[in-house]
Each structure stands twice: as structure tokens, then as C-alpha cells.
Design a protein around this motif. Structure first.
Motif, PDB file in Angstrom:
ATOM      1  N   ASP A 255       4.279   0.496  -4.821  1.00 49.49           N
ATOM      2  CA  ASP A 255       4.099   0.725  -6.521  1.00 49.49           C
ATOM      3  C   ASP A 255       5.217   1.078  -7.277  1.00 49.49           C
ATOM      4  O   ASP A 255       5.187   1.470  -8.663  1.00 49.49           O
ATOM      5  CB  ASP A 255       2.975   1.538  -6.625  1.00 49.49           C
TER       6      ASP A 255
ATOM      7  N   ASN B 174       0.334  11.088   4.813  1.00 52.06           N
ATOM      8  CA  ASN B 174      -0.355  10.787   3.561  1.00 52.06           C
ATOM      9  C   ASN B 174       0.702  10.989   2.459  1.00 52.06           C
ATOM     10  O   ASN B 174       1.256  12.193   2.276  1.00 52.06           O
ATOM     11  CB  ASN B 174      -1.590  11.666   3.175  1.00 52.06           C
ATOM     12  N   ALA B 175       1.099  10.042   1.644  1.00 55.70           N
ATOM     13  CA  ALA B 175       2.303  10.221   0.713  1.00 55.70           C
ATOM     14  C   ALA B 175       1.814  10.974  -0.474  1.00 55.70           C
ATOM     15  O   ALA B 175       2.696  11.759  -1.251  1.00 55.70           O
ATOM     16  CB  ALA B 175       2.461   8.758   0.241  1.00 55.70           C
ATOM     17  N   ARG B 176       0.509  11.244  -0.883  1.00 55.65           N
ATOM     18  CA  ARG B 176      -0.005  12.118  -2.044  1.00 55.65           C
ATOM     19  C   ARG B 176      -0.124  13.402  -1.457  1.00 55.65           C
ATOM     20  O   ARG B 176       0.392  14.312  -2.252  1.00 55.65           O
ATOM     21  CB  ARG B 176      -1.485  11.683  -2.402  1.00 55.65           C
ATOM     22  N   THR B 177      -0.747  13.768  -0.362  1.00 52.49           N
ATOM     23  CA  THR B 177      -0.957  15.269   0.195  1.00 52.49           C
ATOM     24  C   THR B 177       0.163  15.615   1.117  1.00 52.49           C
ATOM     25  O   THR B 177      -0.144  16.933   1.283  1.00 52.49           O
ATOM     26  CB  THR B 177      -2.189  15.530   0.791  1.00 52.49           C
TER      27      THR B 177
ATOM     28  N   SER C 142       8.189   2.879  -2.204  1.00 56.04           N
ATOM     29  CA  SER C 142       6.899   2.602  -2.164  1.00 56.04           C
ATOM     30  C   SER C 142       6.605   1.456  -2.922  1.00 56.04           C
ATOM     31  O   SER C 142       7.463   0.936  -3.915  1.00 56.04           O
ATOM     32  CB  SER C 142       5.996   3.681  -2.726  1.00 56.04           C
TER      33      SER C 142
ATOM     34  N   TYR D 196       0.950  -1.141   0.180  1.00 57.14           N
ATOM     35  CA  TYR D 196      -0.066   0.006  -0.080  1.00 57.14           C
ATOM     36  C   TYR D 196       0.924   1.209  -0.104  1.00 57.14           C
ATOM     37  O   TYR D 196       1.739   1.457   0.918  1.00 57.14           O
ATOM     38  CB  TYR D 196      -1.085   0.058   1.125  1.00 57.14           C
ATOM     39  N   SER D 197       0.682   2.063  -1.133  1.00 60.80           N
ATOM     40  CA  SER D 197       1.740   3.239  -1.408  1.00 60.80           C
ATOM     41  C   SER D 197       1.070   4.706  -0.897  1.00 60.80           C
ATOM     42  O   SER D 197       1.794   5.420  -0.924  1.00 60.80           O
ATOM     43  CB  SER D 197       2.166   3.245  -2.687  1.00 60.80           C
ATOM     44  N   ASP D 198      -0.317   4.778  -0.155  1.00 61.19           N
ATOM     45  CA  ASP D 198      -0.597   6.030  -0.066  1.00 61.19           C
ATOM     46  C   ASP D 198      -0.035   6.607   1.247  1.00 61.19           C
ATOM     47  O   ASP D 198      -0.506   7.782   1.569  1.00 61.19           O
ATOM     48  CB  ASP D 198      -2.214   6.015  -0.236  1.00 61.19           C
ATOM     49  N   VAL D 199       0.198   5.527   2.010  1.00 58.02           N
ATOM     50  CA  VAL D 199       0.611   6.351   3.606  1.00 58.02           C
ATOM     51  C   VAL D 199       2.025   5.633   3.839  1.00 58.02           C
ATOM     52  O   VAL D 199       2.486   4.573   3.260  1.00 58.02           O
ATOM     53  CB  VAL D 199      -0.224   5.813   4.541  1.00 58.02           C
TER      54      VAL D 199
ATOM     55  N   THR E 264       7.499   6.115  -6.124  1.00 56.22           N
ATOM     56  CA  THR E 264       7.788   7.269  -4.941  1.00 56.22           C
ATOM     57  C   THR E 264       9.104   6.441  -4.071  1.00 56.22           C
ATOM     58  O   THR E 264       9.047   5.529  -4.037  1.00 56.22           O
ATOM     59  CB  THR E 264       6.906   7.861  -4.050  1.00 56.22           C
TER      60      THR E 264
END
Length: 628
Positions: free
Chosen positions: A604, A366-369, A602, A350-353, A607
Motif C-alpha cells: 500500500d 503484524n505490521a500495525r501492532t 509495503s 497485503y500490507s498488514d503482515v 510503510t
């Protein structure tokens, strides 16, 4: 995102031939720097210090940023010229060396002058009203006032600032030949005599008051100077007669006044050491209204928007707030670690956090924001390592008090504690693929395997062969064995069922990092000998050794899920991307201003996250050729 300025590239000539990693975002702000945030006159961008870097960032879009790199160590003070055209930043350096002041052009982001006279540390800098002169104060080893000509970049004159330590300096708002300095038990007004190249001080008469001053604010007409003290009151001193006029407020602000700014209508905004932001009347020195920002630490910077409706507030705990000047409503804008970050980790698949840990806290981002989603704080202890459980239902962390603590990933609730897991602190932690086993390593060199269920935590095996701290542990995918890397110059491959040694790797280095290649045929290690070594996982022989750095130790490694590329970081402050099969560095990331403590790719493969000694978290884009 822009690449570093040319001045930095010249220091890393060997890293310029390769592709540069593109920086996606930076999380971090040096809250200890007084006046460490400025809003530029365009009101669209802000400037702040982070380690040895000065960051120029868009206010609305935090990912749009540029870096001013030229300092060799941490930035200690900053000043913006009245027009916003120039920025001066001072630094600290090693004992016995001279500390630089760099003057930057804020349009081209290039170095205009590098001013070098002060020993060890630059305490404070200030521009004159016409931007012709710069005044600077040296730290306690230097304690001198120097005035610089900004056209030539040469020192005009200087003088010992005072008998006691001097903390701050300001020019008068209209007269370029009047300078005010203040510090421990003194406040002085200097006459800058250009013709004779002298500065002549007059001590202000403060009567019986004895104060240590931290901040100076001069009014628009150059009539009065307001001085914030370490005891939480503000002194009003007449600049013409050098006489003390008034002191207030009656009930002092807690833990001292560390920052001040002018509002409309003769009122002042004052920031205190306990996180209080107060509006004061400049005549009576009474507090009209105030708000305390919880958990913020000392207020160190107040950056007013041109409208004077809102102010950006920087705090000692490295948070920034947006505060409305009328209602004093505060909104948290950003947070980060105030000191060294020890570890960073993504959950499995899971790459979002991602999670980071540092002094007394674990944070989830949060890896995006780049927003902070969760913070768990425990006072008085250091969190040395962090890992996600395989099913993502717990965050496991190792602490300097020898305990393993597990937290809920969304609530932050303490799920369980393993007491006395290791003597001297838990320095490495990893989870088995089955989810019911946890492996930990300690500062004492012991490696322990724990059986974890919802009801109990049982010690299954304890292995004590390492003679020094265990720095890294990785578990094999089929959970038959795991590997531990230690500062005693050995990596040991352990049998996870029988809890005995299967194999060992030796080198004359403190091993800092170890990992399995995704196909598990090879091991990769790095350490203080600056080498990155590939080992055969079956018989423990060294297959290939490459130089991970030309100058400093390599302290961290992580490999992409495909096994095509891996990332390294270390004390040379660079993040390097390597091609696994070729063993060559294909890209370099320049941005950290301290040692790179840990890197993580990450799941995915889009990153990479690196964390540093200065408390910064940098997110890099994986080059398109290797992205997942």
C-alpha cells in the motif's frame, strides 16, 4: 516518534540536508547485554540497548520511542544512576582501538561525557551512591579498573583489576569510597583513596571455594555482598571483614546466575542461565519459589517496577517478559531476532503482515501492532531467504543446508521440503506470477526453476552460468523471463520457458540486489561498488548510474508499486528513499546500528521495513508526498 539526537547527526552531515524518514516503530532488543533493561524513575518509560543504539521507550506504547545514538559499535554494558538522572553505556570496538563509555543525561537525552581509556571493550560500569563517581572495567584485553569524576569527565585513578579476567563492578550502596569487583576465581573489595588518587584492593577470603563470578549485589546496609557464579550458586561475603560467610542454594541453579535484584523483606530475585527466575532468602540462601521461562535462553536483565509487584525480565534469546514477583506468573511482552536478519518480505497485495528470517527461524509479524504472529524454528541451520507464494498459501524459505522448505502461513506447519536444491545453501528465492513455479539461486552460482503442485515438486530447468553466489532473483510479471544477480559481477536475464540466457549485464562489482521497474522497461541494480544503476531491460545497456552511498556498499533495493520511488540500504547503516525519475535521494532514515541487510516497501506504499545486522526491524513511514 522522535528523531535521532544531535550527536549522531554530526556524524552524518551529508544526510542532514535531506528530509528525515519518520520512524514508526522498532522491533528489537540486545539480550546479550547484562542489565540491558532499566525502568526510569517515572515508571512510564524504559531504557534498553539495541546494537550501538540505546532506546528510550514508553512502557505502554511501544511506538513512542527516542534514540540515544553516539556509539560506533555494539553496546556491551549499561548502568543507571541511583536517581535515574544519568545513564552510562560502554561499547566494544576493533582490536587495538579504545572503546568509549558515554554518560547520557536522561532528561535532555544528550551526551554529558565521553570517557575513553579502555582498550577494545568495556565489560562493566557502575555509579556511586552520590553520582559523583563512575567505576568501569575493561574487557579481557584491558582488564583494568578506572574511576572517573562525573563532574569533570576525567579519570581519577586506575589499576589492573586482577590477574584473571574481571567481569563485573559495583559501588557500595552508602559509601562512595568502597568498590567491589569480581571475575574468574577472584573477588576484591577496593578502597578508593581520593586524596592520593589511588585504589587499593583487598582480596576476599573465600576459603577453599573456587568460583567464577558473573554478577554482584550489595545489600542496603553495605554489610554483605552477594555474588552470583557461573556454576549456579550465590556466595554471601562480609564487606567489612572480606570473609566468606555462606553459599547456597544446595541444588544449584542451572547454567549459572546471570542477574540479581532486591525484593522487599530481605529476599532476592535471581535469574539463571537456563531461563529460571527464582526468589531466594538472603539469610539462608534457599530458593523459596521459581519459574522457568521456556525457550527464553539465559536471564540477563531484571528491571523491578517501583511497586516491586512486577519485574521486567530480559533474556538471552532477546525476549522480554513481565513477571509478577509474588506468584511468578510470566507474560511474554516482546520478542525479536537475536542475531542478523537475512531477509524481509511482504505478501503480494497485503500490507498488514510481513515475514523475516534469520539464524534457524522464520517469523511473521503484524505490521500495525509489531506483534509476532508466527515463529518457525529449525535448529542448527540458517534461513537465508524467504518469500510468500503468490496466492499467500505458503511461505517459501531457502536454508543453508541446501533445502527449500515451505510452511503454512498461519499454522507454521511444514508443507514440503525440496532436498538438495543447491550445494552450499539456497541464497535467493522468488515465485512466478502463475503460482506454480518457484525460482531459486544457490551459493554455488546455479539457478533452478521448480514446478510446484500440491502433490509434487519437479525440477524444470537448471542454469549454471554464474561463477559465484546468487544474491537476488526477480521474476517478470508475465512469467516469460526472470533476472538473477550474482557476486561474480554479472546479472543474467533468463528465458523462463527455454531456460537459456536472454541477456546479461556486467559491471566490476558484486551485484547484491536487482529488481524490475513496475512497467518492466528497466532494471535496477546495486552492489559493492556503491553505485545504483538503471539498465534497459531490452538490450541490457546502462542508462544511468548514481552514487547510492558515499562510503559503503549498497546491499538491498526495493521499489514502490507505483514505480515513483525506491528504497536502498547498505553498510553505511542508512535507509535512503530515492525518486526514480530524478535519480535523487529525497529522504534518509537514521536508526540502524549495523549494516542494513534488506528493505521492503509495503504494497500500500505507506510503510517501509528495514532489517539489520544487529537483529533490529525498523518500520518507517513513507513521506506523505509518495504514500499510496
Amino acid at each position: 516518534p522522535l528523531r535521532p539526537t544531535s550527536s549522531f547527526r554530526t556524524r552524518h552531515r551529508n544526510s542532514t540536508d535531506m528530509e528525515h524518514l519518520e520512524l514508526n516503530a522498532v522491533i528489537g532488543y540486545a539480550g546479550s547485554v547484562v542489565d540491558g533493561i532499566f525502568l526510569l524513575p517515572d515508571n512510564r518509560s524504559m531504557v534498553y540497548a539495541l546494537g550501538s543504539t540505546v532506546v528510550k521507550r514508553d512502557i505502554v506504547d511501544p511506538k513512542n520511542q527516542q534514540f540515544l545514538q553516539g556509539h560506533s559499535d555494539k553496546v556491551t554494558c549499561m548502568a543507571l544512576s541511583p536517581s535515574g538522572r544519568l545513564l552510562a553505556s560502554g561499547q566494544v570496538t576493533h582490536l587495538g582501538f579504545q572503546a568509549d563509555i558515554i554518560v547520557w543525561d536522561m532528561e535532555t537525552l544528550q551526551i554529558v561525557h565521553r570517557l575513553r581509556l579502555h582498550k577494545v571493550r568495556v565489560e562493566s560500569v557502575a555509579f556511586s551512591c552520590n553520582e559523583k563517581w563512575l567505576a568501569s572495567i575493561g574487557g579481557q584485553d584491558d582488564n583494568s579498573l578506572v574511576v572517573w569524576n562525573l563532574e569533570t569527565g576525567k579519570a581519577v585513578c586506575g589499576s589492573p583489576a586482577a590477574n584473571e579476567t574481571c567481569h563485573t563492578v559495583k559501588f557500595a550502596r552508602r559509601n562512595e569510597f568502597v568498590i567491589v569487583t569480581a571475575g574468574k576465581l577472584h573477588m576484591r573489595v577496593w578502597d578508593f583513596d581520593l586524596a592520593n588518587r589511588k585504589v587499593r584492593p583487598v582480596d576476599c577470603n573465600l576459603g577453599k571455594l573456587q568460583r567464577s563470578f558473573k554478577y554482584l549485589l550489595v545489600d542496603e546496609a553495605d554489610e554483605y555482598c552477594y555474588a552470583g557464579t557461573s556454576t549456579g550458586d550465590v556466595l554471601k561475603v562480609n564487606l567489612r571483614t572480606k570473609l566468606f560467610k555462606h553459599v547456597g542454594p544446595k541444588t544449584r541453579l542451572s547454567q549459572g546466575v546471570a542477574a540479581m535484584a532486591w525484593l522487599a523483606g530481605g529476599r532476592m530475585l535471581v535469574g539463571a542461565g537456563d531461563g529460571t527466575v527464582a526468589v531466594m532468602d538472603s539469610e539462608s540462601l534457599k530458593v523459596e519459589r521459581s519459574v522457568t521461562l521456556d525457550g527464553a535462553g539465559a536471564i540477563t536483565a531484571l528491571a523491578l517496577h517501583a511497586s516491586r509487584q512486577v519485574v521486567f525480565v530480559g533474556t538471552g534469546a532477546c525476549s522480554t517478559y513481565l513477571v509478577k514477583t509474588e506468584s511468578l506468573e510470566a507474560e511474554l511482552r516482546s520478542t525479536c531476532h537475536p542475531s542478523r536478519i537475512h531477509d524481509v518480505v511482504f505478501p503480494v497485495g497485503y500490507s498488514d503482515v510481513f515475514a523475516t528470517c534469520g539464524a534457524g527461524e522464520v517469523r511473521v509479524w503484524n505490521a500495525r501492532t509489531c506483534a509476532e504472529l508466527l515463529r518457525v524454528q529449525i535448529g542448527g541451520v540458517d534461513c537465508l531467504c524467504v518469500a510468500f507464494a503468490r496466492d499467500g498459501r505458503a511461505i517459501l524459505s531457502g536454508w543453508s543446508d541446501g533445502k527449500i522448505r515451505a510452511f503454512g502461513p498461519q499454522s507454521g506447519k511444514l508443507l514440503y521440503v525440496v532436498h538438495d536444491a543447491h550445494v552450499g545453501g539456497v541464497t535467493a528465492i522468488a515465485c512466478g506470477s502463475g503460482g506454480d513455479k518457484v525460482v531459486s539461486g544457490g551459493a554455488d552460482g546455479s539457478v533452478r526453476v521448480w514446478g510446484v503442485t500440491a502433490e509434487s515438486r519437479v525440477l524444470l530447468g537448471s542454469m549454471k552460468e554464474h561463477k559465484a553466489a546468487v544474491n537476488s532473483i526477480k521474476v517478470r510479471g508475465n512469467e516469460t523471463e526472470f533476472v538473477s544477480a550474482s557476486s561474480d559481477g554479472s546479472c543474467i536475464v533468463w528465458d523462463m520457458r527455454r531456460f537459456v540466457r536472454n541477456n546479461s549485464l556486467f559491471a566490476s562489482t558484486f551485484f547484491k540486489a536487482v529488481l524490475y521497474h513496475p512497467d518492466e522497461s528497466q532494471l535496477l541494480t546495486a552492489g559493492t561498488d556503491r553505485k545504483i544503476t538503471n539498465w534497459d531491460a531490452y538490450d541490457g545497456s546502462a542508462i544511468r548510474i548514481v552514487d547510492g552511498s558515499s562510503s559503503a556498499e549498497v546491499s538491498t533495493l526495493d521499489i514502490a508499486a507505483s514505480g515513483e520511488v525506491f528504497v536502498s540500504g547498505g553498510a553505511d547503516k542508512l535507509v535512503k528513499l530515492w525518486h526514480y525519475d530524478q535519480g535523487q535521494c529525497v529522504a534518509v532514515g537514521v536508526g540502524h546500528s549495523g549494516e542494513v541487510c534488506k528493505v521492503a516497501v509495503s504494497p500500500d506504499q505507506r510503510t517501509m521495513v528495514s532489517v539489520g545486522e544487529e537483529g533490529a526491524i525498523l518500520l518507517w513511514n513513507m513521506p506523505a508526498a509518495y504514500a499510496g
